[in-house]
Design a protein around this motif. Structure first.
Motif, short mmCIF file in Angstrom:
data_model
loop_
_atom_site.label_atom_id
_atom_site.label_comp_id
_atom_site.label_asym_id
_atom_site.label_seq_id
_atom_site.Cartn_x
_atom_site.Cartn_y
_atom_site.Cartn_z
N SER A 1 46.99 27.89 32.88
CA SER A 1 46.85 29.34 33.22
C SER A 1 48.24 29.50 33.00
O SER A 1 48.36 31.11 34.17
CB SER A 1 46.28 29.00 34.62
OG SER A 1 46.15 28.13 35.11
N ASN A 2 48.90 28.66 33.79
CA ASN A 2 50.44 29.02 34.12
C ASN A 2 51.41 29.46 32.76
O ASN A 2 51.37 27.66 32.44
CB ASN A 2 51.01 27.95 34.92
CG ASN A 2 51.95 28.13 35.41
OD1 ASN A 2 53.40 28.25 34.78
ND2 ASN A 2 52.00 28.60 36.89
N THR B 1 54.86 36.63 39.40
CA THR B 1 53.66 35.48 39.00
C THR B 1 53.91 34.65 37.37
O THR B 1 54.41 35.53 36.67
CB THR B 1 52.62 35.90 39.32
OG1 THR B 1 51.79 35.05 38.74
CG2 THR B 1 52.30 37.08 37.67
N GLU C 1 50.64 33.45 36.39
CA GLU C 1 49.93 33.36 36.54
C GLU C 1 49.44 34.04 35.88
O GLU C 1 49.28 35.44 35.59
CB GLU C 1 48.50 32.90 37.10
CG GLU C 1 49.57 31.80 38.27
CD GLU C 1 48.37 30.14 38.42
OE1 GLU C 1 47.97 30.15 37.75
OE2 GLU C 1 49.28 29.41 38.25
N GLN D 1 46.57 35.14 35.20
CA GLN D 1 45.46 35.78 35.24
C GLN D 1 45.80 37.00 35.83
O GLN D 1 44.75 38.32 35.30
CB GLN D 1 44.71 35.02 37.04
CG GLN D 1 43.85 34.29 36.15
CD GLN D 1 42.58 34.53 36.14
OE1 GLN D 1 41.50 34.63 37.42
NE2 GLN D 1 41.63 34.49 35.09
N GLN D 2 47.34 37.00 36.28
CA GLN D 2 47.51 38.44 37.33
C GLN D 2 48.74 39.26 36.62
O GLN D 2 48.94 40.25 36.75
CB GLN D 2 48.25 38.82 38.35
CG GLN D 2 47.81 37.26 39.25
CD GLN D 2 47.75 36.73 40.28
OE1 GLN D 2 49.36 36.76 40.48
NE2 GLN D 2 47.45 35.60 41.18
N ARG E 1 48.50 37.81 26.54
CA ARG E 1 48.23 37.41 27.69
C ARG E 1 49.29 38.31 28.70
O ARG E 1 49.13 39.07 29.68
CB ARG E 1 47.75 36.36 28.87
CG ARG E 1 45.98 35.43 28.10
CD ARG E 1 45.08 36.35 28.27
NE ARG E 1 44.90 36.20 29.64
CZ ARG E 1 44.11 36.15 30.32
NH1 ARG E 1 43.77 34.84 29.69
NH2 ARG E 1 43.85 36.24 31.88
N LYS F 1 48.43 46.02 34.09
CA LYS F 1 47.96 45.60 36.21
C LYS F 1 48.04 46.92 36.62
O LYS F 1 49.11 47.06 36.45
CB LYS F 1 48.42 44.39 35.86
CG LYS F 1 47.56 43.48 35.04
CD LYS F 1 46.77 42.97 35.72
CE LYS F 1 45.51 42.05 34.81
NZ LYS F 1 45.08 41.35 34.70
#
Lengths: 488, 630
Positions: free
Chosen positions: A287-288, A346, A348, A350-351, A420, A427
């Motif tokens: 995830s990183n 970040t 990650e 996700q962000q 990703r 975002k």
């Protein structure tokens, strides 16, 4: 003499950095030194006359301070001196503590690495091998990220353990040498150790290199260290220090314990191929972003190790080509990870997302580097992997097939990462993001130019290493013939 | 060396130049500038391809090789960066640049409102360059460069509207599935190299004659190459990426996913005909794959309601027909169908684009209807293409498809019956599409469809002319022709010289198939025009088979279950269980034990950083002085 100059320039420059107060002048001086070193290296590579340097050093042990090189050393030397200017540039205009210390440590590492690649005897090799570890240890410990203490300790103990085995192996070899004893590689090569001893000696020598590269399952220090390391540190580790392991294996194992190599050949190839699939599969799960790149590096290095152990011309030339190609690609990737972190705050997934909208230039450059990493034709990665897979095929079609899955798995995880980070909806946290700055171009454009130029016109590198590869094969092939004659 | 042949190097160079100009200057171009540059680059390439054809014909030679430089030279491996210009590559070059130019021009109109139009044209030019590299390469590795290059462009253009995660997923799916095929392909190339000590077409084919028919190594090579072709040309089992690829802009679907890239697999096998003729087992497998794909695509096409999805499955199905032709050894027939298919399928997609454009982005044919009067040019050209794909004489598709059917008949009667059945399904779903879109009442309230601008309709008209008359390139002897196209290609390929069918048999076959197709069209007319039957909305109850077909036989779900989910599971298992729970602690355990020992010497370490530095510098300086003074 030029070898000694190349060896000393970084370290001596580094020692004088303490005199400067201004951070940018420190960085500039360090960069200038590394650029000079690069130019000298290129001069060396393309000059016709060979150069070496030797003086007596520790007489009672018969150890000389002897520097020299062949095509394999030259490739490593070019890689080191090519990458360090970019590694130093990566620190420019950035908020760092203790700039003079950091630059000193980076330059010291460079000198130690050069020493490793030029050393003509095992003692000197070992000295530089250990010296290279020290500045990197401090770089990780002082400038590293979360959990740096425990991770650095793990890294240190891991590599030191390997080194101890290597030291034991060198001492053992030293005692086998006739007469007044010597640690010269040239003399080690003529030892003709009995096969039963080569079989265990192989591992004594190999452990240190296996950890450095790393080979599955000696890799567990690597992902956490890469993720925690400061960008310049990880560039050194992934770009150059992994190749120390490859270089060491080429110097020690194949010429000195060839029968041990033949005995363990398939074991190592299979371990490496497990490493290819294992690291690629795990990379997909990350995830990183930085950790994903760390596992991708392990997958690529594993394929190189497998190619190294099949020991035919295609595999070896492909390997040495890939040494440059992987170094350049991974340094570019880690630099991109850094600027993505700086822009988004970040690592990650996700962000992240939709960066392409705000930074289209960065997304194009990132894509080119990703394509180099997944070995698209006309990037350097393709040429290297094609030859390595060809070499593996000669040994066994299954080896080639499993090694080749990197084509598929690499595409799966790298394009996943690209999507990703760069694609998708923007975002809201990305509002203030700008595209690349001129420093970023200064680093990334030359790196992708190298990736593309070597992909389109790889021949100069092949010409550089052809002779060394042939002589290395000559070392092995008579033995292999004898062995196969006995076996069959 | 043929004079003026070097001119052909410009054919790939111009689109590359166009890519660099539009790509590097994408911020500067306004309005249609990028589109005009990109279209002219491809258009000029077409003219040069055409003149290269004449240069080659006048020279009296069959082929010319143009070598640029030595790409890779390691040991026995010598791979020049070289191009081969012969009748086969010229055919493909003309299709790529000819149809490509029309699609580029059309795109100027289609994409004019998109704010990333400049990078669109850059990628289209990069695609054209890669595709030309693919068909012009003089050895398997140059072909492979183009092969992967078109895969990249396909990836980029499917995900062109990258804000949409579903499109990005489709793009990745296409790339990864192609890569699965590519792994087989590259292993095939490597085995080829070890077998022939060369990967260049001329050397490999010259040596191939020393192998016997059915030689295992040749069978293995052809099988591995086939894996690549199956991926690129969307055959079972690697076809599911192509329908998803419709996420890209419609001109992309026309150029890449219908007219050119997906036929690369057919080109490659036709190019390797000398090898395939030696591998009857592989040929049988190709026939089976082709037939299964042709039927599967046609059956799924029956129930699709998205205009582009219908065309996508139709492409899958038509590619299956090309595989059948390859499988029965009729290589030039396969390339002939590639050609006519490029005309009518590009036309169908561009027509669909024109419709989508007019409907404001709507792609569901259940919501269309009555467009015949509102969009006359689109209607008439679409009709021409539909007639062509259905195989109605004398439209282009008739000549190529009929040739495939008659070759199938020569080969095996059951094969012929099944292939004919597929052709009937084709006519049905195509006319279903035509009737639902253009006939009846307009079903979407509030929309005001209008005919597209000239920049879009003129390419439609030109492609319609080609779709109508393209078949006359290869008029069989039956109709007093001399199979020009087949003869033209014979110089570049080999083929089976099977028994010729008697003219009576041929005529009866044509009569039977034409009659049946006519009946199918009539049936479709009665269903969708007379009875005005509109397919059910999503979610309404359906028969078991209807549901099965509408859901594309659940193949995507099947693959997700047997590949994607296990891979995700394995990935998590290796990371969380093996790496984190077993390997890491095991090694750390050894480390901790060592640490206990280390506590003994701990007292020297005080953690003073500057002391360490001082010690280090001093030590190394002493060390250097030590060396230099001894």
């Amino acid at each position: 003499m030029i070898l000694l100059i190349i060896l000393l320039i970084p370290f001596l420059t580094g020692s004088f950095l303490f005199l400067f107060r201004n951070n940018s002048s420190i960085r500039f001086v360090a960069l200038a030194a590394s650029v000079v070193n690069l130019l000298l290296t290129l001069l060396l590579a393309f000059s016709a006359s060979a150069s070496n340097f030797a003086i007596n050093w520790i007489n009672f042990m018969g150890v000389q301070f002897a520097l020299g090189y062949d095509g394999i050393s030259l490739i490593m030397l070019i890689l080191t001196n090519l990458l360090f200017p970019f590694i130093l540039l990566a620190g420019f205009n950035r908020d760092q503590k203790n700039v003079s210390q950091l630059n000193f440590l980076i330059l010291s590492t460079q000198s130690a690495l050069i020493g490793v690649f030029l050393a003509q005897n095992a003692f000197l090799f070992y000295v530089f091998w250990e010296l290279a570890l020290i500045p990197v240890y401090f770089i990780l410990l002082i400038w590293g990220g979360d959990g740096r203490r425990s991770i650095t300790l793990k890294f240190f103990i891991y590599t030191l353990t390997g080194s101890l085995f290597l030291l034991f192996g060198i001492i053992y070899l030293y005692h086998l040498t006739p007469g007044n004893h010597s640690t010269d590689f040239a003399i080690f090569r003529q030892l003709h150790i009995p096969e039963s001893n080569q079989i265990w000696l192989f591992w004594i020598l190999f452990i240190a290199f296996a950890i450095k590269m790393p080979v599955f399952p000696f890799h567990t220090w690597q992902p956490s260290t890469y993720t925690m390391a400061p960008t310049q540190g990880v560039m050194i580790l992934a770009g150059v220090m992994t190749k120390m392991g490859i270089y060491g294996a080429l110097r020690f194992l194949f010429p000195i314990v060839p029968l041990g190599v033949l005995y363990w050949q398939n074991t190592i190839i299979i371990l490496s191929l497990i490493g290819v699939v294992y690291a690629s599969t795990i990379a997909f799960r990350q995830s990183n972003l930085k950790k994903l790149v760390a596992y991708s590096s392990m997958a690529h290095i594993s394929l190189m190790v497998a190619a190294m152990f099949v020991q035919n011309q295609f595999a070896l030339q492909g390997l040495l080509f890939q040494v440059i190609s992987h170094g350049v690609t991974i340094v570019a990737l880690f630099y991109l990870v850094l600027i993505i972190k700086e822009k988004t705050g970040t690592q990650e997934f996700q962000q992240m997302g939709g960066l392409k909208l705000k930074a289209p230039q960065m997304s194009i450059i990132f894509l080119i580097v990703v394509l180099g990493s997944i070995a698209l034709p006309l990037t350097a990665g393709f040429v290297g992997e094609l030859l390595m897979i060809t070499g593996l095929f000669r040994q066994s079609a299954w080896f080639a097939f499993i090694g080749g899955t990197t084509m598929i798995l690499g595409a799966i995880y790298m394009l996943y990462a690209y999507q990703r980070v760069m694609l998708g909806e923007e975002k809201s946290t990305h509002e203030k993001i700008t595209d690349l700055k001129s420093l970023d171009y200064l680093i990334l454009v030359p790196l992708i130019a190298i990736i593309l130029v070597l992909g389109i016109y790889p021949q100069p590198i092949f010409n550089l290493v052809e002779e060394s590869v042939r002589s290395m094969q000559n070392l092995l092939s008579p033995i292999a013939t004898v062995v196969s004659a006995i076996v069959h | 060396m043929i004079p003026h042949m070097n001119l052909a190097l410009l054919v790939p160079a111009l689109p590359l130049l166009g890519f660099l100009i539009t790509g590097l200057g994408y911020k500067r171009f306004r309005n249609n500038q990028a589109g005009i540059i990109a279209s002219s680059a491809v258009g000029l390439s077409f003219l040069i391809s055409l003149s290269s054809l004449f240069v080659l014909r006048n020279s009296g030679q069959d082929s010319a090789t143009l070598t640029l430089f030595n790409w890779i030279s390691v040991g026995k491996m010598n791979i020049p960066f070289a191009f081969l210009i012969d009748h086969l590559s010229l055919t493909m070059m003309l299709i790529i640049t000819g149809v490509g130019t029309l699609i580029h021009i059309y795109s100027i109109g289609y994409m004019h409102a998109d704010n990333r139009v400049n990078s669109f044209f850059a990628q289209m030019n990069l695609f054209t360059f890669s595709m030309l590299l693919l068909v012009m390469g003089a050895n398997y590795l140059i072909l492979f460069i183009g092969w992967e290059g078109v895969g990249l462009c396909s990836y980029l253009l499917i995900g062109f509207w990258f804000e949409n995660p579903a499109f990005n997923y489709a793009a990745r799916k296409a790339f990864v599935m192609n890569r699965i095929g590519d792994l087989g392909f590259i292993l095939g190339i490597i085995l080829l190299f070890f077998t022939f000590n060369s990967v260049s077409f001329s050397e490999v084919f010259a040596q191939a004659s020393s192998f016997q028919v059915g030689a295992p190594v040749i069978t293995l090579i052809t099988m591995l190459l086939l894996v690549g072709a199956v991926g690129k040309s969307a055959q079972i089992p690697l076809f599911t990426w192509l329908p998803d690829a419709m996420a890209g802009p419609t001109p992309v679907s026309a150029l890449i996913h219908a007219a050119t890239m997906v036929t690369a697999g057919i080109y490659m096998i036709a190019r390797s005909s000398v090898l395939y003729i030696l591998a009857p087992t592989t040929l049988t497998l190709i026939t089976i794959i082709g037939l299964a794909t042709a039927l599967l695509g046609a059956i799924i096409g029956l129930k699709q309601n998205d205009i582009k999805k219908v065309l996508a499955y139709s492409t899958v199905s038509q590619l299956g027909y090309m595989f059948i032709a390859l499988g029965v050894g009729a290589f030039s027939t396969a390339v002939f169908h590639v050609t006519t298919h490029a005309f009518f399928k590009a036309l169908l997609f561009l027509g669909a684009g024109s419709i989508i454009h007019a409907m404001g982005g709507e792609q569901d044919i259940r919501k269309m209807g009555g467009l015949r009067t509102k969009m006359p040019v689109t209607y008439w050209t679409f009709l021409a293409a539909t007639l062509a794909i259905s195989g109605i004489p004398p439209f282009s598709g008739f000549f190529s498809k009929d040739l495939i059917l008659s070759k199938a008949f020569e080969h095996n009667f059951i094969l012929y019956i099944l292939a004919l059945g597929g052709a009937l399904l084709t006519s049905f779903y195509m006319f279903r599409l035509l009737y639902l879109v253009f006939f009846g009442e307009q079903r979407l309230a509030g929309s005001h469809p209008h005919e597209s601008p000239k920049v879009m309709t003129i390419p439609l008209i030109i492609l319609a002319i080609l779709s109508v008359f393209g078949g006359f390139l290869n008029v069989p002897t039956l109709f007093g022709g001399d199979s020009n196209f087949g003869v033209f290609l014979q110089k570049a390929m080999t083929s089976f010289s099977g028994e010729e069918l008697s003219h009576t048999t041929e005529i009866s076959l044509i009569l039977i198939s034409s009659l049946l197709i006519g009946l199918v069209i009539l049936f479709a007319y009665r269903t969708f025009v007379t009875k005005v039957l509109v397919p059910k909305a999503d979610g309404e109850p359906m028969s078991f088979f209807g549901k099965f077909i509408t859901n594309k036989f659940y193949i995507d779900e099947f693959y997700a279950t047997i590949f994607e989910k296990p891979f995700r599971f394995l990935s998590g298992f290796l990371y969380q269980k093996i790496e984190t729970t077993i390997l890491n602690p095991a090694i750390e355990g050894i480390g901790v034990a060592t640490l206990k020992l280390g506590e003994l010497v701990r007292k020297i370490q005080r953690g003073n950083m500057s002391f360490y530095f001082f010690a280090m510098v001093a030590g190394i300086l002493l060390f250097i002085i030590f060396i230099l003074t001894i």
